[in-house]
Design an enzyme around this catalytic site. Structure first.
Site, PDB file in Angstrom:
ATOM      1  N   SER A 146       0.835  -1.206   0.000  1.00  0.00           N
ATOM      2  CA  SER A 146       0.000   0.000   0.000  1.00  0.00           C
ATOM      3  C   SER A 146       0.868   1.254   0.000  1.00  0.00           C
ATOM      4  CB  SER A 146      -0.924  -0.001   1.217  1.00  0.00           C
ATOM      5  OG  SER A 146      -1.631   1.208   1.257  1.00  0.00           O
ATOM      6  N   HIS A 158      -1.141  -1.252  -4.306  1.00  0.00           N
ATOM      7  CA  HIS A 158      -2.413  -0.802  -3.732  1.00  0.00           C
ATOM      8  C   HIS A 158      -2.375   0.714  -3.540  1.00  0.00           C
ATOM      9  CE1 HIS A 158      -6.093  -1.667  -1.415  1.00  0.00           C
ATOM     10  NE2 HIS A 158      -5.706  -0.726  -0.570  1.00  0.00           N
ATOM     11  N   ASP A 163      -4.551   3.858  -2.202  1.00  0.00           N
ATOM     12  CA  ASP A 163      -5.683   4.234  -1.345  1.00  0.00           C
ATOM     13  C   ASP A 163      -6.133   5.668  -1.592  1.00  0.00           C
ATOM     14  OD1 ASP A 163      -6.143   1.970   0.399  1.00  0.00           O
ATOM     15  OD2 ASP A 163      -4.185   2.393   1.275  1.00  0.00           O
ATOM     16  N   MET A 180      -8.584   8.615  -0.524  1.00  0.00           N
ATOM     17  CA  MET A 180      -9.444   9.028   0.599  1.00  0.00           C
ATOM     18  C   MET A 180      -9.865  10.479   0.413  1.00  0.00           C
ATOM     19  SD  MET A 180      -7.261   7.519   3.745  1.00  0.00           S
ATOM     20  CE  MET A 180      -6.614   5.856   3.753  1.00  0.00           C
ATOM     21  N   HIS A 205      -8.072   1.510  -4.492  1.00  0.00           N
ATOM     22  CA  HIS A 205      -9.083   1.365  -3.431  1.00  0.00           C
ATOM     23  C   HIS A 205      -9.709   2.726  -3.178  1.00  0.00           C
ATOM     24  CE1 HIS A 205      -9.727   0.241   1.131  1.00  0.00           C
ATOM     25  NE2 HIS A 205     -10.868   0.394   0.476  1.00  0.00           N
ATOM     26  N   MET A 223     -11.831   4.996  -1.270  1.00  0.00           N
ATOM     27  CA  MET A 223     -12.548   5.250  -0.008  1.00  0.00           C
ATOM     28  C   MET A 223     -13.138   6.644  -0.102  1.00  0.00           C
ATOM     29  SD  MET A 223      -9.805   3.534   2.556  1.00  0.00           S
ATOM     30  CE  MET A 223      -8.527   3.705   1.340  1.00  0.00           C
ATOM     31  N   MET A 244     -12.178  -5.451   4.518  1.00  0.00           N
ATOM     32  CA  MET A 244     -11.409  -4.537   5.373  1.00  0.00           C
ATOM     33  C   MET A 244     -11.225  -5.174   6.745  1.00  0.00           C
ATOM     34  SD  MET A 244     -10.504  -2.019   3.561  1.00  0.00           S
ATOM     35  CE  MET A 244      -9.672  -1.155   4.911  1.00  0.00           C
ATOM     36  N   GLY A 271      -9.254   4.287   6.578  1.00  0.00           N
ATOM     37  CA  GLY A 271      -8.876   5.674   6.840  1.00  0.00           C
ATOM     38  C   GLY A 271      -7.404   5.876   7.164  1.00  0.00           C
ATOM     39  N   PHE A 272      -6.797   4.897   7.827  1.00  0.00           N
ATOM     40  CA  PHE A 272      -5.413   5.096   8.254  1.00  0.00           C
ATOM     41  C   PHE A 272      -4.622   3.795   8.172  1.00  0.00           C
ATOM     42  CE2 PHE A 272      -8.081   8.190  10.336  1.00  0.00           C
ATOM     43  CZ  PHE A 272      -7.398   9.372  10.104  1.00  0.00           C
ATOM     44  N   GLY A 273      -3.331   3.937   7.868  1.00  0.00           N
ATOM     45  CA  GLY A 273      -2.430   2.795   7.927  1.00  0.00           C
ATOM     46  C   GLY A 273      -2.016   2.548   9.377  1.00  0.00           C
ATOM     47  N   GLY A 274      -1.374   1.424   9.613  1.00  0.00           N
ATOM     48  CA  GLY A 274      -0.777   1.154  10.914  1.00  0.00           C
ATOM     49  C   GLY A 274      -1.729   0.729  12.024  1.00  0.00           C
ATOM     50  N   ASP A 330      -7.252  -6.166   3.689  1.00  0.00           N
ATOM     51  CA  ASP A 330      -6.544  -4.879   3.812  1.00  0.00           C
ATOM     52  C   ASP A 330      -6.639  -4.352   5.239  1.00  0.00           C
ATOM     53  OD1 ASP A 330      -5.456  -2.360   3.368  1.00  0.00           O
ATOM     54  OD2 ASP A 330      -7.122  -1.637   2.124  1.00  0.00           O
ATOM     55  N   GLY A 331      -5.468  -4.192   5.878  1.00  0.00           N
ATOM     56  CA  GLY A 331      -5.407  -3.562   7.198  1.00  0.00           C
ATOM     57  C   GLY A 331      -4.764  -4.459   8.241  1.00  0.00           C
ATOM     58  N   GLY A 332      -3.649  -3.998   8.790  1.00  0.00           N
ATOM     59  CA  GLY A 332      -3.000  -4.737   9.880  1.00  0.00           C
ATOM     60  C   GLY A 332      -2.353  -6.039   9.461  1.00  0.00           C
ATOM     61  N   GLY A 389       0.760  -2.225   4.123  1.00  0.00           N
ATOM     62  CA  GLY A 389       1.367  -0.907   4.013  1.00  0.00           C
ATOM     63  C   GLY A 389       2.546  -0.753   4.938  1.00  0.00           C
ATOM     64  N   SER A 390       2.266  -0.490   6.209  1.00  0.00           N
ATOM     65  CA  SER A 390       3.355  -0.208   7.149  1.00  0.00           C
ATOM     66  C   SER A 390       4.302  -1.390   7.318  1.00  0.00           C
ATOM     67  CB  SER A 390       2.781   0.239   8.498  1.00  0.00           C
ATOM     68  OG  SER A 390       1.771  -0.624   8.920  1.00  0.00           O
TER      69      SER A 390
HETATM   70  C1  DX5 Z   1      -6.568   1.758   5.308  1.00  0.00           C
HETATM   71  C2  DX5 Z   1      -6.074   1.485   3.915  1.00  0.00           C
HETATM   72  C3  DX5 Z   1      -5.001   0.478   3.864  1.00  0.00           C
HETATM   73  C4  DX5 Z   1      -3.733   0.856   4.569  1.00  0.00           C
HETATM   74  C5  DX5 Z   1      -3.208  -0.395   5.213  1.00  0.00           C
HETATM   75  O1  DX5 Z   1      -7.748   2.450   5.258  1.00  0.00           O
HETATM   76  O2  DX5 Z   1      -7.135   1.044   3.096  1.00  0.00           O
HETATM   77  O3  DX5 Z   1      -4.709   0.080   2.533  1.00  0.00           O
HETATM   78  O4  DX5 Z   1      -2.748   1.396   3.741  1.00  0.00           O
HETATM   79  O5  DX5 Z   1      -2.141  -0.082   6.025  1.00  0.00           O
HETATM   80  P1  DX5 Z   1      -1.516  -1.132   7.034  1.00  0.00           P
HETATM   81  O6  DX5 Z   1      -1.040  -2.300   6.221  1.00  0.00           O
HETATM   82  O7  DX5 Z   1      -0.383  -0.351   7.656  1.00  0.00           O
HETATM   83  O8  DX5 Z   1      -2.577  -1.517   8.019  1.00  0.00           O
HETATM   84 ZN    ZN Z   2      -6.635   0.128   1.124  1.00  0.00          ZN
END
Ligand code: DX5
Ligand code: ZN
Length: 213
Positions: free
Chosen positions: A7, A31, A33, A35, A64, A66, A138, A143-146, A174-176, A196-197
């Site tokens: 991501s 990927h 994102d 937003m 993606h 959002m 999801m 909304g946020f990475g990490g 997607d996420g965590g 992502g992170s």
């Molecule tokens: C969150 C995004 C994700 C995000 C994932 O809303 O849709 O794609 O980048 O980040 P990580 O892998 O750090 O949870």
């Molecule tokens: Zn995403």
């Protein structure tokens, strides 16, 4: 084998080419994102950066959305080089609009993905499973990475895997995602892992991507 979709949200935007170069040969997808500060409480980037990204890599561009009113902006992302446009079920007004949007994407030779937030059940997707190319589950609130992985996603992946039969859709999460949660998702039947992170914060991104497979 599972596909990996790093991501871009976790990349360094001032060094985007360097960050893309560090992962593009080791992953299938990228990927992206989008937003809007309305559908989710954060703002990321739009289609002009996607257009630039498309020129520096050959990966499948997994976009993606959002955003509210995804239909309104879809053509811009198609023109910018998206291979897949994933919109949120929760952003759409009714099932007919979803059918129309999927048809529009296919007419424009782009794959169609549909995503559900952690509180939305898989059952709402039943009418679309014959037509869709990908379902994005999801595993965090968008909304946020990490953020930390929510285990409810595992049940949904399993459910979508059981429902697939001879349908063509891929299941993406997607996420965590890290090496541990990736393993759980693979056991449940996932096809594409977004991370992502976990990837962009790693010292050795190649090894980190391999650890997810
Ligand atoms: C969150 C995004 C994700 C995000 C994932 O809303 O849709 O794609 O980048 O980040 P990580 O892998 O750090 O949870
Ligand atoms: Zn995403």
């Amino acid at each position: 084998m599972v596909k990996i979709s790093p991501s871009v949200l976790s990349a360094n935007f001032a060094n985007l080419k360097k960050d893309i170069d560090s992962i593009k040969d080791d992953c299938e997808y990228i990927h992206y994102d989008v937003m809007d500060g309305h559908f989710v409480p954060n703002i990321s980037f739009g289609y002009s950066i996607l257009n630039d990204l498309n020129k520096i890599c050959d990966n499948y561009l997994d976009v993606h959305l959002m955003i509210s009113e995804p239909f309104k902006y879809a053509q811009n992302f198609i023109d910018a080089g998206a291979d897949l446009l994933t919109f949120h079920y929760e952003a759409m007004n009714n099932n007919q609009e979803i059918f129309d949007f999927i048809h529009y994407l296919h007419t424009n030779h782009v794959d169609a993905g549909i995503s559900i937030k952690p509180d939305t059940p898989v059952e709402v997707l039943l009418p679309f499973l014959d037509d869709i190319d990908l379902v994005l589950v999801m595993s965090v609130e968008p909304g946020f990475g990490g953020q930390s992985f929510m285990p409810i996603a595992l049940d949904k992946i399993q459910q979508l895997h059981d429902l697939r039969n001879d349908r063509k859709y891929l299941i993406e999460v997607d996420g965590g995602i890290n090496d541990k949660t990736a393993q759980l998702c693979k056991e449940a039947g996932v096809d594409v892992l977004v991370a992502g992170s976990y990837i962009f914060k790693a010292d050795n991104r190649k090894d980190t991507i391999e650890a997810l497979r």
